[in-house]
Design a protein around this motif. Sequence first.
Motif, mmCIF file in Angstrom:
data_model
loop_
_atom_site.group_PDB
_atom_site.id
_atom_site.type_symbol
_atom_site.label_atom_id
_atom_site.label_comp_id
_atom_site.label_asym_id
_atom_site.label_seq_id
_atom_site.Cartn_x
_atom_site.Cartn_y
_atom_site.Cartn_z
ATOM 1 N N GLU A 23 0.819 -1.233 0.000
ATOM 2 C CA GLU A 23 0.000 0.000 0.000
ATOM 3 C C GLU A 23 0.846 1.273 0.000
ATOM 4 N N LYS A 24 2.121 1.143 0.320
ATOM 5 C CA LYS A 24 2.993 2.322 0.266
ATOM 6 C C LYS A 24 3.390 2.651 -1.174
ATOM 7 N N HIS A 25 3.127 1.713 -2.083
ATOM 8 C CA HIS A 25 3.591 1.890 -3.461
ATOM 9 C C HIS A 25 2.473 1.972 -4.496
ATOM 10 N N ILE A 52 -3.053 -5.513 -8.446
ATOM 11 C CA ILE A 52 -2.522 -4.171 -8.171
ATOM 12 C C ILE A 52 -2.783 -3.266 -9.369
ATOM 13 N N GLU A 53 -2.885 -1.977 -9.109
ATOM 14 C CA GLU A 53 -3.112 -1.050 -10.210
ATOM 15 C C GLU A 53 -1.932 -1.107 -11.177
ATOM 16 N N LYS A 54 -2.209 -0.711 -12.430
ATOM 17 C CA LYS A 54 -1.167 -0.791 -13.449
ATOM 18 C C LYS A 54 -0.156 0.333 -13.225
ATOM 19 N N ILE A 55 0.959 -0.028 -12.657
ATOM 20 C CA ILE A 55 1.994 0.964 -12.353
ATOM 21 C C ILE A 55 3.149 0.809 -13.341
ATOM 22 N N PHE A 60 7.175 -0.416 -10.033
ATOM 23 C CA PHE A 60 7.095 -1.809 -9.613
ATOM 24 C C PHE A 60 8.431 -2.274 -9.032
ATOM 25 N N ILE A 61 9.530 -1.826 -9.638
ATOM 26 C CA ILE A 61 10.848 -2.226 -9.123
ATOM 27 C C ILE A 61 11.011 -1.743 -7.677
ATOM 28 N N ALA A 111 -3.725 -4.986 -12.873
ATOM 29 C CA ALA A 111 -5.068 -4.722 -13.408
ATOM 30 C C ALA A 111 -4.983 -4.750 -14.926
ATOM 31 N N LYS A 112 -5.905 -5.518 -15.556
ATOM 32 C CA LYS A 112 -5.758 -5.687 -17.000
ATOM 33 C C LYS A 112 -6.853 -5.022 -17.830
#
Lengths: 188, 58
Positions: A23-25, A52-55, A60-61, A111-112
């Motif tokens: 949740e921090k990211h 997870i939302e598309k980041i 993501f790294i 999320a797709k």
Amino acid sequence: MKREVSDKTILEQFAEDFVKIVEKHCKYIIVSGFVAIIHGRSRGTEDIDMIIEKIPKEKFIELHNALIKAGFECMQTNNPEEIYSGYLMNSTSVRYTRKGEFLPEMEIKLAKDELDEMQINTRIKIPDINPIIYFSSIETNIAFKEEYLRSDKDIEDAKHLRIIYEDEIDEHKINEIKKQIRRLRMKK
Amino acid sequence: MEQVEKWARYVKEHPNKWKKELKLFVDSQIIIANRFYKKLNETEEGRKKLVKIMELKC
């Protein structure tokens, strides 16, 4: 439905520890079987499903590195670029466990489509069940299980949730989500 | 399905009891499976089987 902290299962503690990092990211939701299990459904599972939302890759790294630092590891590979480009961007899930353990697993997908985005945007906490974890709505879980997943286990999960929330469920909302599932996932 | 409904009613009607009962079941499944996978991981043959098991999940 309130419970004592000491009643937490291994699955629930694992989920809490994991989501505190995630949740921090980015925004996330926990979906499917664990939603039923945390509401008392009596069945086994080895994994918890997270969307997870598309980041972007860079973000993501950062998330992956934070998970590693917190004592988790990815079963597929330790290379975050490969996880992102080789798995997540190809709609393939990856699994994280606590380092040195095989179970439980957190199965993560990006999320797709707009249905996943809708689930993330309407995510909920259920304080009487768990005050930390975000879930997709109960109606969404029921709709997916009855309309899309449809194994015996999923139908039973949906039935369990329907009984637990029998006075609160929005049937119209379930039907609307089922329509979207047919349109976006089943191309009907 | 009848058993599922019966248990769900029990959960709904006994909010302070079900969790302790369920915890034993849910935790033991994880503990036993983890123990088994770790045992498999101790040998070369076991590790090959473990890889196949993990591939099934992916």
